[in-house]
Design an enzyme around this catalytic site. Structure first.
Site, PDB file in Angstrom:
ATOM      1  N   HIS A   1       4.874   4.231  20.731  1.00 17.38           N
ATOM      2  CA  HIS A   1       4.477   5.019  19.564  1.00 17.38           C
ATOM      3  C   HIS A   1       2.993   5.333  19.686  1.00 17.38           C
ATOM      4  O   HIS A   1       2.145   4.657  19.139  1.00 17.38           O
ATOM      5  CB  HIS A   1       4.753   4.215  18.289  1.00 17.38           C
ATOM      6  CG  HIS A   1       4.441   4.962  17.031  1.00 17.38           C
ATOM      7  ND1 HIS A   1       4.943   6.207  16.758  1.00 17.38           N
ATOM      8  CD2 HIS A   1       3.675   4.629  15.964  1.00 17.38           C
ATOM      9  CE1 HIS A   1       4.498   6.603  15.578  1.00 17.38           C
ATOM     10  NE2 HIS A   1       3.723   5.664  15.075  1.00 17.38           N
TER      11      HIS A   1
ATOM     12  N   GLY B   1       0.835  -1.204   0.000  1.00 21.92           N
ATOM     13  CA  GLY B   1       0.000   0.000   0.000  1.00 21.92           C
ATOM     14  C   GLY B   1       0.865   1.247   0.000  1.00 21.92           C
ATOM     15  O   GLY B   1       1.969   1.258  -0.553  1.00 21.92           O
TER      16      GLY B   1
ATOM     17  N   ARG C   1       9.742  13.984  12.861  1.00 25.14           N
ATOM     18  CA  ARG C   1       8.683  15.016  12.952  1.00 25.14           C
ATOM     19  C   ARG C   1       9.148  16.153  13.842  1.00 25.14           C
ATOM     20  O   ARG C   1       9.020  17.325  13.493  1.00 25.14           O
ATOM     21  CB  ARG C   1       7.397  14.389  13.500  1.00 25.14           C
ATOM     22  CG  ARG C   1       6.690  13.551  12.464  1.00 25.14           C
ATOM     23  CD  ARG C   1       5.325  13.060  12.935  1.00 25.14           C
ATOM     24  NE  ARG C   1       4.651  12.421  11.820  1.00 25.14           N
ATOM     25  CZ  ARG C   1       3.966  11.278  11.885  1.00 25.14           C
ATOM     26  NH1 ARG C   1       3.836  10.649  13.050  1.00 25.14           N
ATOM     27  NH2 ARG C   1       3.385  10.782  10.815  1.00 25.14           N
TER      28      ARG C   1
ATOM     29  N   ARG D   1      -4.434   4.438  17.377  1.00 20.94           N
ATOM     30  CA  ARG D   1      -3.652   3.318  16.857  1.00 20.94           C
ATOM     31  C   ARG D   1      -4.093   2.014  17.522  1.00 20.94           C
ATOM     32  O   ARG D   1      -4.071   0.955  16.913  1.00 20.94           O
ATOM     33  CB  ARG D   1      -2.158   3.559  17.104  1.00 20.94           C
ATOM     34  CG  ARG D   1      -1.585   4.720  16.318  1.00 20.94           C
ATOM     35  CD  ARG D   1      -0.091   4.848  16.551  1.00 20.94           C
ATOM     36  NE  ARG D   1       0.479   5.962  15.799  1.00 20.94           N
ATOM     37  CZ  ARG D   1       0.602   7.197  16.272  1.00 20.94           C
ATOM     38  NH1 ARG D   1       0.190   7.493  17.481  1.00 20.94           N
ATOM     39  NH2 ARG D   1       1.129   8.151  15.537  1.00 20.94           N
TER      40      ARG D   1
ATOM     41  N   ARG E   1      -5.056   3.900  10.046  1.00 20.50           N
ATOM     42  CA  ARG E   1      -5.998   4.632  10.908  1.00 20.50           C
ATOM     43  C   ARG E   1      -6.946   5.492  10.091  1.00 20.50           C
ATOM     44  O   ARG E   1      -6.559   6.092   9.107  1.00 20.50           O
ATOM     45  CB  ARG E   1      -5.210   5.576  11.821  1.00 20.50           C
ATOM     46  CG  ARG E   1      -4.836   4.947  13.111  1.00 20.50           C
ATOM     47  CD  ARG E   1      -4.638   5.984  14.176  1.00 20.50           C
ATOM     48  NE  ARG E   1      -3.438   6.775  13.986  1.00 20.50           N
ATOM     49  CZ  ARG E   1      -3.138   7.824  14.730  1.00 20.50           C
ATOM     50  NH1 ARG E   1      -3.958   8.215  15.684  1.00 20.50           N
ATOM     51  NH2 ARG E   1      -2.033   8.498  14.517  1.00 20.50           N
TER      52      ARG E   1
ATOM     53  N   GLY F   1       4.215   0.756   2.106  1.00 19.87           N
ATOM     54  CA  GLY F   1       5.049  -0.308   1.542  1.00 19.87           C
ATOM     55  C   GLY F   1       5.658   0.102   0.214  1.00 19.87           C
ATOM     56  O   GLY F   1       6.862  -0.051  -0.009  1.00 19.87           O
TER      57      GLY F   1
HETATM   58  N1  APR Z   1      -1.248  -9.758   3.565  1.00 23.73           N
HETATM   59  C1  APR Z   1      -0.625  -8.883   2.741  1.00 23.73           C
HETATM   60  N2  APR Z   1      -1.042  -7.608   2.597  1.00 23.73           N
HETATM   61  C2  APR Z   1      -2.119  -7.214   3.295  1.00 23.73           C
HETATM   62  C3  APR Z   1      -2.810  -8.081   4.175  1.00 23.73           C
HETATM   63  C4  APR Z   1      -2.332  -9.405   4.289  1.00 23.73           C
HETATM   64  N3  APR Z   1      -2.915 -10.295   5.092  1.00 23.73           N
HETATM   65  N4  APR Z   1      -3.830  -7.388   4.713  1.00 23.73           N
HETATM   66  C5  APR Z   1      -3.791  -6.137   4.215  1.00 23.73           C
HETATM   67  N5  APR Z   1      -2.756  -6.030   3.354  1.00 23.73           N
HETATM   68  C6  APR Z   1      -2.344  -4.881   2.563  1.00 23.73           C
HETATM   69  C7  APR Z   1      -3.502  -4.095   1.979  1.00 23.73           C
HETATM   70  O1  APR Z   1      -4.036  -4.721   0.832  1.00 23.73           O
HETATM   71  C8  APR Z   1      -2.834  -2.773   1.650  1.00 23.73           C
HETATM   72  O2  APR Z   1      -2.360  -2.717   0.332  1.00 23.73           O
HETATM   73  O3  APR Z   1      -1.674  -3.927   3.376  1.00 23.73           O
HETATM   74  C9  APR Z   1      -1.653  -2.714   2.633  1.00 23.73           C
HETATM   75  C10 APR Z   1      -1.716  -1.555   3.588  1.00 23.73           C
HETATM   76  O4  APR Z   1      -1.553  -0.410   2.840  1.00 23.73           O
HETATM   77  P1  APR Z   1      -2.388   0.920   3.082  1.00 23.73           P
HETATM   78  O5  APR Z   1      -3.817   0.570   3.302  1.00 23.73           O
HETATM   79  O6  APR Z   1      -2.046   1.875   2.004  1.00 23.73           O
HETATM   80  O7  APR Z   1      -1.843   1.420   4.511  1.00 23.73           O
HETATM   81  P2  APR Z   1      -0.510   2.220   4.836  1.00 23.73           P
HETATM   82  O8  APR Z   1      -0.794   3.667   4.858  1.00 23.73           O
HETATM   83  O9  APR Z   1       0.601   1.721   3.998  1.00 23.73           O
HETATM   84  O10 APR Z   1      -0.288   1.785   6.347  1.00 23.73           O
HETATM   85  C11 APR Z   1       0.099   0.451   6.661  1.00 23.73           C
HETATM   86  O11 APR Z   1       1.164   1.149   8.665  1.00 23.73           O
HETATM   87  O12 APR Z   1       0.979   3.214   9.680  1.00 23.73           O
HETATM   88  C12 APR Z   1       0.643   1.874   9.753  1.00 23.73           C
HETATM   89  O13 APR Z   1      -1.374   1.706  10.935  1.00 23.73           O
HETATM   90  C13 APR Z   1      -0.840   1.751   9.678  1.00 23.73           C
HETATM   91  O14 APR Z   1      -1.157  -0.559   9.864  1.00 23.73           O
HETATM   92  C14 APR Z   1      -1.051   0.483   8.939  1.00 23.73           C
HETATM   93  C15 APR Z   1       0.225   0.261   8.146  1.00 23.73           C
END
Ligand code: APR
Length: 308
Positions: A175, A11, A151, A88, A82, A14
């Site tokens: 955190h 996401g 930050r 969190r 979030r 990542g």
């Molecule tokens: N296996 C692999 N990927 C997964 C799974 C899983 N079981 N479950 C969810 N995902 C993927 C989602 O499909 C999504 O693409 O995790 C990704 C998360 O990306 P975003 O929704 O864009 O979130 P992001 O802003 O990257 O934050 C990720 O970091 O800051 C923390 O709390 C926040 O837990 C969150 C994480």
């Protein structure tokens, strides 16, 4: 052979982590996600950018863990982010299931990896990853302190009009809203931070740092911060891959440091080829120690709620 970094969760955080890492040209990168086609599409797009920026790394996307085999570092950003109004800790239940599964799948194929966890609630998810992986605690680290400290550094730079490179800030603790920005150890080119500005400006910076994640969440309306968190992961991954022995605040397993035991908690950690090589103990004031204890109590309660 190039080093290999797997990022599970392709996401916002990542994929931005992959971007920072590719620019550093320090490892091949594998992006894994459950959404079909998305990690493949982002990886191919990024691969096609490499001729432009002149970096020879391979970026692969997959929905299958087989692609992650033999990774040196596994980054976990998979999870739910979030939403406005959500703490969190609200994410605890949903992300426990996700992170647990990701560790189970990845550790089989990369038993010698070092894990960097980003998924929130961070200290608890890092503890969970450590337990599930069976790895020694030095090989499982949470990214939070680099972000929280960055930050604070950014806010000080804005306030003083001084280069970010001159500003050294250290934010310890859990955190969350109980994190502990250390104003006495922070400095601007060696000048103690509290001597650089009036106390009320410093207090405002401390408060803004504590609420820094929430500030971005309310601006974005959907999703949470990703540029600064992913920059933090990339810095930690580089320190490990290059055995830099770089000291950064990170979520690490406490074994008596700061009087704390058995929890993952933000403290200055020296990162090198073995992950956490050393935890640095600052001499803290009684007030700072009391704040750390308070923060540790809330992290310990959440870890206990995992029931592991
Ligand atoms: N296996 C692999 N990927 C997964 C799974 C899983 N079981 N479950 C969810 N995902 C993927 C989602 O499909 C999504 O693409 O995790 C990704 C998360 O990306 P975003 O929704 O864009 O979130 P992001 O802003 O990257 O934050 C990720 O970091 O800051 C923390 O709390 C926040 O837990 C969150 C994480």
């Amino acid at each position: 052979m190039n080093k290999k970094v797997t990022i599970v969760g392709a996401g916002m955080t990542g994929s931005t982590t992959a971007h920072w890492l590719a620019e550093r040209e320090i490892a091949d990168i594998v992006l894994v996600d459950i959404v079909e086609g998305m990690p493949q599409g982002k990886a191919l797009d990024m691969q096609e950018a490499m001729p432009v920026i002149g970096k020879d790394v391979t970026i692969t996307g997959s929905n299958d863990y087989a692609a992650t085999a033999g990774s040196d570092i596994i980054v976990i950003t998979a999870g739910l982010p979030r939403k406005p109004g959500m703490s969190r800790d609200d994410l605890l239940a949903a992300n426990t299931a996700i992170v647990g599964k990701v560790v189970e799948e990845t550790i089989k194929l990369s038993p010698d990896a070092i894990y960097i966890i980003l998924t929130n609630p961070l200290d608890v998810m890092t503890y969970l990853a450590w337990k599930k992986s069976g790895l020694p605690a030095n090989r499982v680290i949470g990214q939070a302190g680099v972000l929280d400290s960055a930050r604070m550094r950014a806010f000080v730079a804005m306030e003083l009009g001084v280069s970010v490179e001159n500003i050294h800030c250290y934010v310890l603790g859990g955190h969350g809203d109980s994190m502990v920005p250390l104003t006495q150890h922070s400095n601007v080119a060696g000048v103690p931070l509290h001597k650089t500005m009036p106390q009320e400006r410093l207090d405002a910076i401390v408060e803004r740092t504590r609420k820094g994640g929430g500030e971005i969440v309310s601006l974005l309306k959907q999703g949470s911060a990703f540029y600064a968190p992913s920059a933090g992961i990339a810095q930690m991954a580089e320190a490990i891959l290059k055995d830099k022995q770089l000291i950064v605040p990170a979520a690490v397993y406490m074994q008596g440091e700061y009087g704390l035991n058995g929890i993952y908690f933000g403290a200055p950690a020296q990162l090198g080829a073995n992950g956490v090589e050393k935890i640095i103990e600052y001499e803290l004031s009684e007030d700072e120690l009391a704040e750390l204890q308070k923060s540790a109590k809330s992290v310990a309660e959440n870890i206990a709620a995992l029931g592991l």
